[in-house]
Scaffold this active site. Sequence first.
Site, PDB file in Angstrom:
ATOM      1  N   ASP A   1      -1.555   7.291  16.908  1.00 43.93           N
ATOM      2  CA  ASP A   1      -0.739   7.878  15.850  1.00 43.93           C
ATOM      3  C   ASP A   1      -0.215   9.246  16.259  1.00 43.93           C
ATOM      4  O   ASP A   1      -0.880   9.999  16.973  1.00 43.93           O
ATOM      5  CB  ASP A   1      -1.566   8.032  14.569  1.00 43.93           C
ATOM      6  CG  ASP A   1      -1.984   6.698  13.980  1.00 43.93           C
ATOM      7  OD1 ASP A   1      -1.232   5.721  14.143  1.00 43.93           O
ATOM      8  OD2 ASP A   1      -3.064   6.638  13.359  1.00 43.93           O
TER       9      ASP A   1
ATOM     10  N   TYR B   1       0.293   5.723  -0.025  1.00 43.31           N
ATOM     11  CA  TYR B   1      -0.606   6.864  -0.046  1.00 43.31           C
ATOM     12  C   TYR B   1      -0.643   7.432  -1.464  1.00 43.31           C
ATOM     13  O   TYR B   1       0.333   7.282  -2.218  1.00 43.31           O
ATOM     14  CB  TYR B   1      -0.126   7.947   0.925  1.00 43.31           C
ATOM     15  CG  TYR B   1      -0.258   7.581   2.385  1.00 43.31           C
ATOM     16  CD1 TYR B   1      -1.498   7.297   2.944  1.00 43.31           C
ATOM     17  CD2 TYR B   1       0.866   7.539   3.212  1.00 43.31           C
ATOM     18  CE1 TYR B   1      -1.625   6.965   4.282  1.00 43.31           C
ATOM     19  CE2 TYR B   1       0.749   7.218   4.561  1.00 43.31           C
ATOM     20  CZ  TYR B   1      -0.498   6.929   5.090  1.00 43.31           C
ATOM     21  OH  TYR B   1      -0.622   6.606   6.407  1.00 43.31           O
TER      22      TYR B   1
ATOM     23  N   ASP C   1      -9.567   7.321  15.432  1.00 43.49           N
ATOM     24  CA  ASP C   1      -8.158   7.171  15.085  1.00 43.49           C
ATOM     25  C   ASP C   1      -7.441   8.480  15.435  1.00 43.49           C
ATOM     26  O   ASP C   1      -7.252   9.352  14.600  1.00 43.49           O
ATOM     27  CB  ASP C   1      -8.033   6.859  13.588  1.00 43.49           C
ATOM     28  CG  ASP C   1      -6.621   6.506  13.167  1.00 43.49           C
ATOM     29  OD1 ASP C   1      -5.737   6.466  14.044  1.00 43.49           O
ATOM     30  OD2 ASP C   1      -6.403   6.275  11.961  1.00 43.49           O
TER      31      ASP C   1
ATOM     32  N   ARG D   1       0.825  -1.211   0.000  1.00 43.18           N
ATOM     33  CA  ARG D   1       0.000   0.000   0.000  1.00 43.18           C
ATOM     34  C   ARG D   1       0.858   1.260   0.000  1.00 43.18           C
ATOM     35  O   ARG D   1       1.900   1.329   0.669  1.00 43.18           O
ATOM     36  CB  ARG D   1      -0.929   0.026   1.220  1.00 43.18           C
ATOM     37  CG  ARG D   1      -2.000  -1.043   1.194  1.00 43.18           C
ATOM     38  CD  ARG D   1      -2.975  -0.841   2.343  1.00 43.18           C
ATOM     39  NE  ARG D   1      -3.736   0.392   2.204  1.00 43.18           N
ATOM     40  CZ  ARG D   1      -4.550   0.879   3.142  1.00 43.18           C
ATOM     41  NH1 ARG D   1      -4.669   0.257   4.298  1.00 43.18           N
ATOM     42  NH2 ARG D   1      -5.214   1.998   2.927  1.00 43.18           N
TER      43      ARG D   1
ATOM     44  N   ASP E   1      -9.645   2.139  17.180  1.00 45.08           N
ATOM     45  CA  ASP E   1      -9.315   1.436  15.936  1.00 45.08           C
ATOM     46  C   ASP E   1      -8.393   0.237  16.135  1.00 45.08           C
ATOM     47  O   ASP E   1      -7.890  -0.325  15.159  1.00 45.08           O
ATOM     48  CB  ASP E   1      -8.716   2.404  14.918  1.00 45.08           C
ATOM     49  CG  ASP E   1      -7.306   2.884  15.285  1.00 45.08           C
ATOM     50  OD1 ASP E   1      -6.871   2.628  16.444  1.00 45.08           O
ATOM     51  OD2 ASP E   1      -6.650   3.506  14.439  1.00 45.08           O
TER      52      ASP E   1
END
Length: 291
Positions: free
Chosen positions: A169, A133, A201, A131, A164
């Site tokens: 983060d 961005y 999140d 993956r 989550d």
Amino acid sequence: MAVAKAISQTTSCLLSKTPFALKHKSHITNLCFGTKRVAFPSERLFSCRAIYNPQVQITEEGQPETLDYRVFFVNNSGKKVSPWHDIPLQLGDGVFNFVVEIPKESSAKMEVATDELYTPIKQDIKKGKLRYYPYNINWNYGLFPQTWEDPSFANSEVEGAFGDNDPVDVVEIGERRRKIGEILRVKPLGALAMIDEGELDWKIVAISLDDPKAALVNDVDDVEKHFPGTLTAIRDWFRDYKIPDGKPANKFGLGNKAADKDYALKVITETNESWAKLVKRSIEAGELSLV
């Protein structure tokens, strides 16, 4: 087992897998009482000593941008340790350890593999493919160790959204581009409550203490003053990054604005407490690795 040794004054006891708590506002309690060693159900011993900087190194396995690539953390004895569980969160005086997963101005979606032994950093995979961005992230991005967003907890302050199931983060706004696996001493400045497909999140906005502007920013208002437009840019980036893949924009709680430092510290406290329950097995871990 002590993951790291103290190389400066004792400040707090995070290696004992004990959550910290706020005394009042931004002051953090001292959690170390002597040098007692505490055993938990996992049968792992942790020294009740804080550290100035974790004595760990990173080792890479496989080639970057491949399915097998992993960044492991090892201690002075050469033993693998977890960047999520074994790196201490708090360093005292409102300073925290931050583990870099994604360097600024890069697009590979790197993350701690919470379901793998020793939780190495790897590139996220979806349907068998690596993956990325759709465009570069403009800040250093990673996690606060020893935190966890509990998926069984509905946050009444953020539309009842559930956690989550990941560490918290961190968006580090300093000027330097950091490296994957680098551990920075940061101070939190604010918090954004992102809601991603119904899951909460958190994005904690922070700055590394070695940044030239670190002394100028101590709360969310200072960010607007010395890094004008940055809070809006962070919110908009995380709101929109899934749109090119045909998904809806993410939402934000708390009035669509960044909460202040005290609120960010409250989030860190609560998620550290949730993590402590997780590693003590007071909460079902599911597929999460606790090693």
